[in-house]
Design a protein around this motif. Structure first.
Motif, PDB file in Angstrom:
ATOM      1  N   UNK A  62       0.795  -1.216   0.000  1.00 47.71           N
ATOM      2  CA  UNK A  62       0.000   0.000   0.000  1.00 47.71           C
ATOM      3  C   UNK A  62       0.829   1.268   0.000  1.00 47.71           C
ATOM      4  N   UNK A  63       2.139   1.131  -0.264  1.00 46.55           N
ATOM      5  CA  UNK A  63       3.009   2.309  -0.294  1.00 46.55           C
ATOM      6  C   UNK A  63       2.668   3.192  -1.491  1.00 46.55           C
ATOM      7  N   UNK A  64       2.856   4.492  -1.310  1.00 44.75           N
ATOM      8  CA  UNK A  64       2.495   5.438  -2.363  1.00 44.75           C
ATOM      9  C   UNK A  64       3.497   5.429  -3.510  1.00 44.75           C
ATOM     10  N   UNK A  65       4.791   5.270  -3.185  1.00 51.24           N
ATOM     11  CA  UNK A  65       5.799   5.343  -4.242  1.00 51.24           C
ATOM     12  C   UNK A  65       7.072   4.642  -3.798  1.00 51.24           C
ATOM     13  N   UNK A  66       7.877   4.267  -4.796  1.00 54.07           N
ATOM     14  CA  UNK A  66       9.213   3.725  -4.540  1.00 54.07           C
ATOM     15  C   UNK A  66      10.204   4.679  -5.185  1.00 54.07           C
ATOM     16  N   UNK A  67      11.159   5.153  -4.396  1.00 53.79           N
ATOM     17  CA  UNK A  67      12.224   6.020  -4.905  1.00 53.79           C
ATOM     18  C   UNK A  67      13.515   5.210  -4.891  1.00 53.79           C
ATOM     19  N   UNK A  68      14.219   5.220  -6.019  1.00 52.47           N
ATOM     20  CA  UNK A  68      15.465   4.459  -6.141  1.00 52.47           C
ATOM     21  C   UNK A  68      16.666   5.383  -6.048  1.00 52.47           C
ATOM     22  N   UNK A  79      28.070  10.486  -1.273  1.00 49.72           N
ATOM     23  CA  UNK A  79      27.611  11.881  -1.281  1.00 49.72           C
ATOM     24  C   UNK A  79      26.295  12.011  -2.055  1.00 49.72           C
ATOM     25  N   UNK A  80      26.226  11.300  -3.199  1.00 53.10           N
ATOM     26  CA  UNK A  80      25.009  11.358  -4.006  1.00 53.10           C
ATOM     27  C   UNK A  80      23.822  10.762  -3.248  1.00 53.10           C
ATOM     28  N   UNK A  81      24.081   9.621  -2.584  1.00 53.58           N
ATOM     29  CA  UNK A  81      23.008   8.965  -1.821  1.00 53.58           C
ATOM     30  C   UNK A  81      22.544   9.857  -0.680  1.00 53.58           C
ATOM     31  N   UNK A  82      23.492  10.500   0.009  1.00 54.73           N
ATOM     32  CA  UNK A  82      23.114  11.391   1.113  1.00 54.73           C
ATOM     33  C   UNK A  82      22.240  12.542   0.601  1.00 54.73           C
ATOM     34  N   UNK A  83      22.656  13.135  -0.529  1.00 52.24           N
ATOM     35  CA  UNK A  83      21.859  14.247  -1.064  1.00 52.24           C
ATOM     36  C   UNK A  83      20.450  13.769  -1.413  1.00 52.24           C
ATOM     37  N   UNK A  84      20.360  12.579  -2.009  1.00 47.97           N
ATOM     38  CA  UNK A  84      19.045  12.040  -2.376  1.00 47.97           C
ATOM     39  C   UNK A  84      18.193  11.770  -1.137  1.00 47.97           C
ATOM     40  N   UNK A  85      18.818  11.184  -0.116  1.00 51.22           N
ATOM     41  CA  UNK A  85      18.067  10.903   1.113  1.00 51.22           C
ATOM     42  C   UNK A  85      17.540  12.198   1.730  1.00 51.22           C
ATOM     43  N   UNK A  86      18.411  13.200   1.799  1.00 55.97           N
ATOM     44  CA  UNK A  86      17.997  14.479   2.379  1.00 55.97           C
ATOM     45  C   UNK A  86      16.868  15.089   1.543  1.00 55.97           C
ATOM     46  N   UNK A  87      17.012  15.026   0.218  1.00 51.97           N
ATOM     47  CA  UNK A  87      15.963  15.577  -0.651  1.00 51.97           C
ATOM     48  C   UNK A  87      14.628  14.887  -0.397  1.00 51.97           C
ATOM     49  N   UNK A  88      14.653  13.554  -0.331  1.00 48.62           N
ATOM     50  CA  UNK A  88      13.389  12.819  -0.178  1.00 48.62           C
ATOM     51  C   UNK A  88      12.778  13.031   1.206  1.00 48.62           C
TER      52      UNK A  88
END
Ligand SMILES: [Zn+2]
Length: 221
Positions: A62-68, A79-88
């Protein structure tokens, strides 16, 4: 929001709790750090298969979305993963975030010990470091603030796959949903995933029924 190192980690360790939260009205985003497997077998179709399976499992939960996570980050991966996590985290503004316990070197499972995985600990560490201070403080990734994505402080974190749970969620009310979500991971021997989930739940028995999912609960606000 629930963060997993790989597809099926979230369903395996906190699928029943997420399904209960959603039954109570929560909206959930899944963030998956990799489309590679950590489980028992490789998918012949590789990452594309894993992404399709994860999408089906998320829909069952029932999750609304999956972000990869960005798979092409190369040497800049952390660094890229951290930026993505912070953004999400800032974009979805979760009250509650679920992530791997970064301290899990091993944990007891029935009458043996299950060793933790480095990529699970890394995903958990990055999740916590994203929650605080990076998502909450505007001077981290100021370009996000410039895009109109404001800082956000998560109220509470539940660490799953933890050797030291202090919060149990009874799996009985949503066990069938968890099993159906695990069954979506057809390339990963889903019967073995269900067996592992059942053993884990029994190991955290609440005294009745199938047992519980266990979490280390961190209240930040
Ligand atoms: Zn994994």
């Amino acid at each position: 929001m629930a963060i997993g190192a790989h597809p099926s980690d979230v369903e395996l360790h906190c699928g029943a709790a997420l399904a209960r939260l959603m039954a109570d009205g929560a909206r959930v985003t899944l963030f998956l750090c990799s489309d590679e497997g950590c489980e028992l077998s490789c998918s012949p179709g590789g990452g594309a298969d894993r992404r399709r399976e994860a999408g089906r499992a998320a829909a069952v939960l029932g999750a609304e979305e999956v972000v990869w996570a960005d798979a092409d980050a190369g040497a800049q991966r952390e660094e890229t993963l951290m930026r993505q996590l912070v953004r999400e985290i800032r974009r979805t503004r979760p009250d509650l975030l679920l992530a791997h316990d970064p301290t899990n070197w091993w944990r007891r499972a029935a009458d043996s010990v299950r060793l933790g995985r480095a990529d699970h600990r890394e995903a958990g560490r990055l999740a916590l470091e994203a929650v605080h201070p990076r998502a909450a403080a505007a001077h981290f990734f100021p370009e996000l603030t410039g895009e109109g994505i404001a800082p956000w402080l998560v109220r509470e974190v539940w660490l799953y796959d933890t050797p030291d749970p202090d919060h149990l969620v009874d799996v009985d009310p949503t066990w069938e949903i968890k099993v159906a979500a695990l069954a979506c991971h057809a390339s990963q021997l889903p019967a073995r995933l269900v067996e592992e989930a059942a053993a884990d739940a029994q190991g955290r028995a609440t005294g009745h029924g199938r047992g519980a999912e266990g979490f280390r609960r961190l209240c930040l606000l």
